[in-house]
Write a protein that holds these residues in place. Structure first.
Motif, mmCIF file in Angstrom:
data_model
loop_
_atom_site.group_PDB
_atom_site.id
_atom_site.type_symbol
_atom_site.label_atom_id
_atom_site.label_comp_id
_atom_site.label_asym_id
_atom_site.label_seq_id
_atom_site.Cartn_x
_atom_site.Cartn_y
_atom_site.Cartn_z
ATOM 1 N N PRO A 141 0.987 -1.333 -0.176
ATOM 2 C CA PRO A 141 -0.026 0.077 0.004
ATOM 3 C C PRO A 141 0.884 1.234 -0.057
ATOM 4 O O PRO A 141 0.501 2.199 -0.505
ATOM 5 C CB PRO A 141 -0.944 -0.153 1.220
ATOM 6 N N TYR A 142 1.963 1.274 0.569
ATOM 7 C CA TYR A 142 3.013 2.465 0.640
ATOM 8 C C TYR A 142 3.547 2.509 -0.580
ATOM 9 O O TYR A 142 3.732 3.571 -0.925
ATOM 10 C CB TYR A 142 3.991 2.101 1.709
ATOM 11 N N SER A 143 3.974 1.587 -1.192
ATOM 12 C CA SER A 143 4.689 1.756 -2.646
ATOM 13 C C SER A 143 3.732 2.186 -3.624
ATOM 14 O O SER A 143 3.991 3.140 -4.346
ATOM 15 C CB SER A 143 5.459 0.592 -2.790
ATOM 16 N N THR A 144 2.398 1.514 -3.595
ATOM 17 C CA THR A 144 1.438 1.956 -4.318
ATOM 18 C C THR A 144 0.894 3.396 -4.137
ATOM 19 O O THR A 144 0.736 4.495 -5.049
ATOM 20 C CB THR A 144 0.097 1.263 -4.195
ATOM 21 N N ASN A 145 0.756 4.040 -3.040
ATOM 22 C CA ASN A 145 0.571 5.339 -2.683
ATOM 23 C C ASN A 145 1.618 6.197 -3.146
ATOM 24 O O ASN A 145 1.462 7.422 -3.678
ATOM 25 C CB ASN A 145 0.462 5.607 -1.169
ATOM 26 N N ALA A 146 2.928 5.680 -3.020
ATOM 27 C CA ALA A 146 3.971 6.556 -3.396
ATOM 28 C C ALA A 146 4.172 6.810 -5.045
ATOM 29 O O ALA A 146 4.148 7.863 -5.637
ATOM 30 C CB ALA A 146 5.279 5.808 -3.077
ATOM 31 N N TRP A 319 6.164 13.756 -0.244
ATOM 32 C CA TRP A 319 5.102 13.142 0.531
ATOM 33 C C TRP A 319 5.316 11.341 0.113
ATOM 34 O O TRP A 319 5.202 10.656 0.623
ATOM 35 C CB TRP A 319 3.579 13.518 0.272
ATOM 36 N N GLY A 320 5.213 11.312 -1.438
ATOM 37 C CA GLY A 320 5.358 10.072 -1.976
ATOM 38 C C GLY A 320 6.831 9.461 -1.322
ATOM 39 O O GLY A 320 6.636 8.022 -1.306
ATOM 40 N N PHE A 321 7.716 10.326 -1.381
ATOM 41 C CA PHE A 321 9.202 9.826 -1.219
ATOM 42 C C PHE A 321 9.233 9.138 0.263
ATOM 43 O O PHE A 321 9.554 8.219 0.593
ATOM 44 C CB PHE A 321 10.043 10.788 -1.298
ATOM 45 N N VAL A 322 8.555 10.040 1.203
ATOM 46 C CA VAL A 322 8.469 9.679 2.639
ATOM 47 C C VAL A 322 7.641 8.260 2.723
ATOM 48 O O VAL A 322 7.966 7.593 3.406
ATOM 49 C CB VAL A 322 7.898 10.756 3.472
ATOM 50 N N SER A 323 6.570 8.239 2.065
ATOM 51 C CA SER A 323 5.463 7.011 2.051
ATOM 52 C C SER A 323 6.322 5.872 1.483
ATOM 53 O O SER A 323 6.157 4.817 2.145
ATOM 54 C CB SER A 323 4.322 7.352 1.093
ATOM 55 N N TYR A 324 7.059 5.851 0.503
ATOM 56 C CA TYR A 324 7.830 4.686 -0.120
ATOM 57 C C TYR A 324 8.966 4.267 1.016
ATOM 58 O O TYR A 324 8.875 3.072 1.285
ATOM 59 C CB TYR A 324 8.417 5.170 -1.174
ATOM 60 N N PHE A 325 9.573 5.269 1.526
ATOM 61 C CA PHE A 325 10.787 4.719 2.653
ATOM 62 C C PHE A 325 10.194 4.311 3.796
ATOM 63 O O PHE A 325 10.528 3.238 4.560
ATOM 64 C CB PHE A 325 11.565 5.834 2.840
ATOM 65 N N GLY A 327 7.352 2.568 4.197
ATOM 66 C CA GLY A 327 6.950 1.343 3.744
ATOM 67 C C GLY A 327 7.894 0.466 3.702
ATOM 68 O O GLY A 327 7.937 -0.841 4.366
ATOM 69 N N GLU A 328 9.066 0.704 3.275
ATOM 70 C CA GLU A 328 10.480 -0.074 3.203
ATOM 71 C C GLU A 328 10.938 -0.450 4.676
ATOM 72 O O GLU A 328 11.342 -1.409 4.959
ATOM 73 C CB GLU A 328 11.469 0.990 2.635
ATOM 74 N N PHE A 329 10.734 0.830 5.570
ATOM 75 C CA PHE A 329 11.208 0.581 7.059
ATOM 76 C C PHE A 329 10.233 -0.430 7.755
ATOM 77 O O PHE A 329 10.646 -1.271 8.162
ATOM 78 C CB PHE A 329 11.080 1.831 7.536
ATOM 79 N N ARG A 330 8.959 -0.447 7.575
ATOM 80 C CA ARG A 330 8.036 -1.445 7.833
ATOM 81 C C ARG A 330 8.363 -2.748 7.414
ATOM 82 O O ARG A 330 8.069 -3.684 8.301
ATOM 83 C CB ARG A 330 6.627 -0.940 7.763
ATOM 84 N N GLN A 331 8.641 -2.885 6.353
ATOM 85 C CA GLN A 331 8.979 -4.266 5.490
ATOM 86 C C GLN A 331 10.172 -4.817 6.151
ATOM 87 O O GLN A 331 10.042 -5.926 6.507
ATOM 88 C CB GLN A 331 8.974 -3.973 4.126
ATOM 89 N N THR A 332 11.194 -3.831 6.249
ATOM 90 C CA THR A 332 12.487 -4.228 6.926
ATOM 91 C C THR A 332 12.198 -4.840 8.352
ATOM 92 O O THR A 332 12.766 -5.967 8.956
ATOM 93 C CB THR A 332 13.546 -3.335 6.882
#
Length: 353
Positions: A141-146, A319-325, A327-332
């Protein structure tokens, strides 16, 4: 340091370095191309050639890495790691990159820089779709939002741009440039996942040396393709004449040419480095998020107006950049928790036995 099993911290450091290199390329490349056209340049094949013509610069880090291996391993150190199979794949992708360079240069010669933002917006969307189908990348959802935010922000820059058709460009040429730009976006959206797929199917460790070798072969192939175009279009003979008519002077013409090649090389090194450390989608996100920075630099160096639409696009991109990272942080973090749980269960099982 050369093996595939990099620690998480080392991979993050390498990712940061590659992101910085990519930032130099994606912000500087379009500006240098614009400078070439604005000050009197008109050779599209030459502009295409310059995007990958700096490939010999890759020999420098490759030589350093070889000397490092030789110091550690002695005379038995391998001179190169690329296999015939990977070489052929890299060469084919390189030819596709050469075609993409031509499409992008054609569009850049007919469209204002604000409209060319549509290229980057569409490229991110195509990369996300391409990564989903080619390398089976799961979209969170975070990468899609980004992707949505970055695409909307970049499209906003193009659609709401104040400068429409550049002076001296016909409506037909403008429409053709627009189509070429979208085709370039679609093609590059396929190229990035194909590079990632090549890494996955390599059947060998993907080291820093191999990544640079792949990049060098790709850029060499793209340059060879554009060289054929330059020869056919007689661009080499026209360069001396164009240099004399260049608004900034003959010496600065060649300075612009050299630095354009160097800066575009940063782009390609950064792109494949980010894919190596993360994913093709991450490369697409980085390219899109740096678009507003390019717009700000265009305001500074070319006195373009910074409208409210550009400010809104900058906000959406960040905003998209923060959303993507995030999401990456949560995934890690989720993966680390799963690994810890697995280790605890394995230890408990061993103790009970």
């Amino acid at each position: 340091m050369e093996h595939q099993g990099l620690s998480t911290n080392m991979r993050r450091i390498l990712l940061l370095i590659n992101c910085l290199i990519l930032a130099v390329g994606i912000c500087g490349g379009p500006l240098m191309m614009r400078l070439y056209y604005v000050e009197g340049g008109s050779r599209i094949w030459l502009s295409s050639w310059l995007q990958t013509g700096g490939w010999p610069l890759t020999i420098v880090p490759l030589a350093i890495l070889y000397l490092y291996r030789r110091k550690i391993e002695g005379p038995d150190a391998k001179f190169y790691f690329i296999t015939p199979r990977i070489f052929v794949a890299s060469f084919i992708i390189g030819i596709a990159t050469g075609v993409d360079d031509f499409l992008y240069s054609w569009g850049g010669s007919k469209l204002p820089v604000s409209t060319s933002s549509l290229l980057l917006a569409a490229q991110l969307a195509f990369t996300a779709i391409g990564a989903f189908f080619i390398v089976k990348l799961k979209l969170t959802p975070y990468s899609t939002n980004a992707v949505v935010l970055l695409t909307v922000g970049a499209v906003l820059l193009g659609i709401r741009a104040n400068g429409d058709r550049p002076e001296g460009v016909t409506s037909k040429a403008y429409i053709l440039g627009f189509i070429m730009t979208l085709l370039a976006a679609a093609l590059y959206g396929i190229i990035l996942p194909c590079i990632e797929l090549m890494y996955l199917k390599a059947k060998q460790s993907i080291t820093a040396t191999l990544v640079l070798e792949i990049q060098m072969v790709m850029c060499f192939a793209a340059t060879a393709f554009c060289t054929v175009g330059m020869i056919a279009n007689k661009d080499f003979q026209a360069m001396s004449r164009e240099a004399k008519q260049f608004n900034l002077g003959e010496a600065r013409y060649y300075t612009v040419i050299v630095w354009t090649a160097i800066i575009w090389q940063c782009f390609f090194v950064g792109v494949i480095g980010v894919i190596y450390c993360s994913s093709s989608l991450m490369s697409g996100v980085m390219i899109a998020v740096l678009l507003p920075v390019t717009e700000v630099l265009a305001v500074v160096f070319f006195n373009e107006k910074f409208s409210g639409e550009k400010g809104l696009a900058l906000f959406l991109s960040l905003w998209g950049f923060v959303s993507y990272f995030y999401g990456e942080f949560r995934q890690t973090k989720k993966q680390k928790n799963k690994s810890s749980e697995t280790e605890i269960m394995a230890t408990t099982h061993t103790e009970s036995v």
